[in-house]
Design an enzyme around this catalytic site. Structure first.
Site, PDB file in Angstrom:
ATOM      1  N   HIS A 243       0.982  -0.943  -0.268  1.00  0.00           N
ATOM      2  CA  HIS A 243       0.008   0.073   0.007  1.00  0.00           C
ATOM      3  C   HIS A 243       0.766   1.707   0.265  1.00  0.00           C
ATOM      4  CE1 HIS A 243       0.540  -0.092   4.953  1.00  0.00           C
ATOM      5  NE2 HIS A 243       0.796   0.922   4.544  1.00  0.00           N
ATOM      6  N   ASP A 288      -0.349  -7.845   1.424  1.00  0.00           N
ATOM      7  CA  ASP A 288       0.206  -6.498   1.754  1.00  0.00           C
ATOM      8  C   ASP A 288       1.315  -6.280   1.407  1.00  0.00           C
ATOM      9  OD1 ASP A 288      -0.093  -3.286   1.707  1.00  0.00           O
ATOM     10  OD2 ASP A 288       0.175  -3.645   3.310  1.00  0.00           O
ATOM     11  N   SER A 370       3.703   1.973   8.486  1.00  0.00           N
ATOM     12  CA  SER A 370       3.503   1.218   7.421  1.00  0.00           C
ATOM     13  C   SER A 370       4.923   0.188   6.650  1.00  0.00           C
ATOM     14  CB  SER A 370       2.621   1.712   6.303  1.00  0.00           C
ATOM     15  OG  SER A 370       1.026   2.250   6.671  1.00  0.00           O
TER      16      SER A 370
END
Length: 887
Positions: A243, A288, A370
């Site tokens: 992402h 992801d 992230s």
């Protein structure tokens, strides 16, 4: 809208992997026209803040720090060209983002010839670059890391004869959040986070070295990890989250080792260990995952590590996350309970695509974390952060894409070699004998005591056990020594070796420690054998008084001597509101010399006056003001000089030339006086002095101030034995004044103010010393050795000539005795000097045997030099003697 930029710059640098050099905007700032450029629109901070309040809760998107502006500035439609004297073509283009904390940009076209160079310079004069053709990975794009401030200049140098090449700036990022520690955002992540330097990170030092912060798409932040492959070959594979993609990874910037050096404080870390650009190898939304390969292998100086991984399906009993929450300096978080399998945001896999961290026991994650790796207790990567809702104030879950699910997607690059792969350390030992000096403790930047007690850390970088080595050390302009070591030091282990107490001379010094002869052999890698650091010792107490404004974390200071930092401090602590916050006085001890005080404010608004009435004052040893200020932008530099000289105005008569009320100056009128002090060649021991030379014209002075001869002045401490602590050769006038090399001034010593015994010696007279110590300082102090009121050490130390006192003559041999007969007597030296056969012969010149100092040595006849010896030992018993009264 065009504008002029950066008309005055100071010199310093930050950087990525770059290729050196100084931009013309810095080296030739005074001669170049101001660059023209563009002012981009302002940003709506209120609207951005409202959006960020929502976006920051979502870890499944990159953490935003800047607003991207699409542009198309190139060499033909922006900036201006200048041709330098050597034919170099110089293109400069200014970019202003009003009120930005930082600016970064992307070249969406970067195709320049070999030999051309690109720099970026900000308003404070800091620069990055040069970027060259070597920075082009083949896709002709380049991302440039953020530079502090709201104005930059892009500079492009094309040497004569080369083609112009292509540069186009396709995106500019207005940094409205300070995620790089440039101003007030450092430490903006939650207070429950742990700086990786804290003891809780000790077991994870290797993994910490593998984690980097990523500037994605110009305005976002993610985290990722260097990951090992089955070949252990150091290919710079980099794991992060799918992402985080969505922009060209060729323009991403990867910052390594951005960490605080303090556990309890969020201090700014190094910002220059970056790599620009990567290639996207594989990605999958299911877990992801994204696997990249960096365009450049991180240099050895970055000291990176490639973390291992585990593609097994066993449930980890605990986990650790290492990341950059909210784009802050690197943090480490701990989950002490078993993980569980989970689904996240509708990913396929029936609840098996992710690991679920139920709640962090120590630390947390935030936006910007992230893509950061999750490690199992064995230190292997088992996933990367997809998202979640945990924070310091919310004990909720986080979700990591499982590595065993990701592995089939990235197997082609990592290889097949079992479930668990250990990490790879490119700095691991490969030579059998490699002793390394990795650090020195106990050597302060500035010290007020004349001794230090260093310890040197030696690491065994070889594969063999170290059983012995030789540690050498030296202080530039001072002492040196060596310490042998023996023991048992395993490969990769370190030992601290104390060197004992080392006495420093006054000065800006270099301390060097070197290791050699490992196990009695030759070191196979001498490049890491030496460690050098600076240390400054002086006797002048200089006081720095700082009054901070609200943002003490922005303030730093340093004192430099040329390029050497001799003292420094800051950043300091922020306060809760605007005001004036005085610190305790800071004492520096400096040697004689000239220095610069540099006070800096990272935000560019000085210490006064928007957020409080801050400022600084530097005072010298005599309480005089050396520097002051506080109302500046990024920095303020003030030069100052220090002198710790003691001034001594001594007065003495030498019996030989004295005829009352003055001494004769026959040596001067005869042209016999040497231009430089004679005492070194005569064997006198100097302490700090030696080599003094009279200034031109001094020996031409006549009258009372005419020079009689050179004398030797000593300062002695009151310690047992009255040790000599300083010496100076000086000049003696006819009226008895002892003066410095200009023939007029008091004698100056580079010594601290204090109490000293003053001794005066001469090459053919017995020396004398004050019985009591004398308080000496930068204010001239008089010591009159011609006066009976001045008591002297010992008994009958001076000769009484009427009401005055004079030094006894007759000391030809310089053994501290006046002897007429016997071994080493002074009389025979006169006979030898005139020829040794005919006693009526004479010799002219500058000789110690010339006791009356008229330029002629005579053994017999009127005004001979033999009779004073007999007189001074008593005049009737030739075997008597007179001893010098010095301790």
């Amino acid at each position: 809208m065009t504008a002029a930029f950066l008309t005055a710059l100071s010199l310093s640098s930050v950087g990525q992997i770059e290729h050196g050099g100084i931009p013309a905007s810095v080296s030739r700032a005074a001669t170049l026209p101001a660059p023209v450029g563009v002012r981009l629109p302002e940003v709506d901070l209120v609207a951005l803040a409202a959006q960020d309040a929502i976006f920051d809760q979502d870890k499944s998107i990159p953490y935003r720090f800047g607003v991207n502006r699409a542009t198309a500035f190139d060499l033909n439609n922006a900036g201006a060209w200048t041709v330098l004297e050597d034919g170099t073509r110089l293109w400069r283009f200014g970019i202003e983002c009003p009120d930005a904390l930082s600016i970064n940009f992307e070249f969406d076209r970067f195709d320049i010839p070999e030999g051309a160079r690109v720099f970026v310079v900000n308003a404070a004069g800091r620069h990055i670059g040069a970027f060259t053709r070597a920075n082009d990975a083949g896709d002709h794009v380049l991302g440039v890391q953020p530079m502090q401030g709201d104005r930059i200049v892009v500079e492009y140098q094309v040497p004569a004869g080369l083609p112009q090449g292509e540069l186009r700036i396709g995106q500019v990022t207005h940094g409205y959040r300070d995620v790089f520690g440039y101003a007030r955002g450092l430490g903006d992540s939650g207070s429950c986070n742990n700086n990786v330097i804290c003891p809780v990170g000790d077991a994870w030092r290797d993994q910490i070295r593998s984690v980097a912060m990523i500037v994605v798409g110009g305005g976002g932040i993610c985290t990722g990890t260097l990951i090992n492959n089955c070949s252990d070959d150091g290919t710079p594979y980099f794991l992060t989250a799918n992402h985080c993609l969505g922009s060209n990874v060729s323009t991403w910037v990867f910052r390594f080792n951005w960490e605080s050096s303090s556990c309890s404080q969020n201090l700014n870390g190094p910002t220059n260990q970056t790599v620009s650009g990567a290639t996207q190898l594989a990605n999958s939304s299911n877990s992801d995952v994204a696997l990249l390969q960096l365009n450049s292998t991180p240099p050895a100086s970055y000291n990176v590590f490639y973390s291992g991984w585990d593609k097994g399906t066993a449930v980890p009993s605990a986990a650790v996350g290492i990341h950059h929450p909210s784009g802050d300096i690197k943090k480490i978080s701990f989950e002490n309970d078993p993980l569980s399998s989970a689904n996240y945001l509708g990913n396929a896999g029936s609840g098996t695509s992710h690991w679920r961290v139920a709640d962090w026991d120590d630390g947390t994650t935030e936006g910007g974390s992230s893509g950061s790796a999750l490690f199992n207790p064995a230190g292997h990567i088992i996933g990367q952060l997809h998202g979640g809702y945990a924070s310091c104030s919310s004990q909720t879950a986080d979700y990591y894409g499982r590595f065993n699910v990701s592995y089939p997607v990235i197997q082609s690059w990592l290889g097949s070699c079992g479930d668990a792969v250990d990490g790879y350390d490119p700095n691991a030992p490969s030579l059998s004998l490699d002793a390394q000096v990795t650090g020195v403790t106990g050597v302060p930047l500035n010290t007020c005591t004349p001794s230090i007690s260093p310890s040197v850390t030696v690491r065994n970088g070889g594969t063999n056990v170290l059983t012995a080595f030789q540690l050498s050390w030296s202080v530039g302009g001072g002492p040196s020594g060596a310490v042998p070591w023996s023991g048992s030091l395993a490969s990769g282990a370190s030992v601290q070796v104390p060197l004992g107490s080392i006495t420093l001379p006054a000065g800006v010094l270099t301390f060097t420690a070197s290791v050699g002869a490992p196990n009695g052999g030759s070191d196979q890698n001498t490049a890491n054998d030496q460690f050098t650091t600076s240390v400054t010792y002086g006797t002048a107490d200089v006081t720095l008084d700082l009054v901070l404004d609200r943002y003490g974390e922005e303030t730093t200071w340093r004192v430099v001597s040329g390029a050497t930092v001799v003292a420094s401090g800051g950043p300091f602590t922020n306060a809760g509101s605007s005001g004036a916050y005085p610190l305790a006085p800071i004492t520096l001890c400096l040697p004689d010399g000239c220095f610069d005080l540099i006070v800096e404010d990272s935000y560019g608004d000085g210490m006064c006056c928007a957020y409080g009435n801050g400022g600084y004052t530097l005072t010298g040893p005599d309480a005089s003001e050396l520097a002051s200020g506080g109302d500046f932008d990024y920095s303020e530099t003030t030069p100052f000089c220090i002198s710790t000289q003691l001034l001594l105005s001594a007065k003495a008569f030498l019996e030989g030339p004295y005829s009352g009320p003055l001494m004769s100056d026959g040596l001067r009128t005869g042209g016999w006086l040497p231009p430089s002090e004679p005492y070194t060649s005569l064997g006198f021991s100097h302490v700090g002095g030696g080599g003094e030379t009279a200034q031109a014209g001094v020996f031409a002075v006549t009258g009372n101030n005419a020079i009689v001869d050179w004398v030797f002045v000593e300062l002695r401490s009151g310690a047992p034995g009255y040790p000599v602590v300083a010496t100076r050769a000086a000049l003696l006038q006819r009226d008895g004044d002892v003066v410095d090399m200009d023939g007029l001034s008091p004698v100056a010593f580079n010594m601290p103010a204090g109490n000293y015994h003053v001794a005066l010696r001469h090459r053919n007279h017995l020396g004398v010393m004050t019985a009591a110590s004398v308080a000496l300082s930068g204010t001239t102090t008089t010591v009159d050795l011609t006066s009976a009121a001045t008591t002297t050490y010992g008994t009958d130390a001076r000769k009484s000539i009427g009401a005055v006192r004079a030094l006894w003559t007759g000391e030809v041999v310089r053994d501290g005795m006046v002897l007429y007969t016997g071994q080493n007597n002074d009389r025979d030296q006169l006979l030898v000097r005139v020829g040794g056969i005919v006693p009526t012969a004479t010799t002219n010149g500058y000789f110690s045997e010339d006791l009356n100092m008229d330029g002629e040595v005579k053994y017999t006849g009127g005004s001979n030099d033999r009779d004073p010896i007999l007189v001074n030992i008593g005049g009737t018993v030739p075997t008597a003697s007179r001893a010098e009264q010095l301790p």
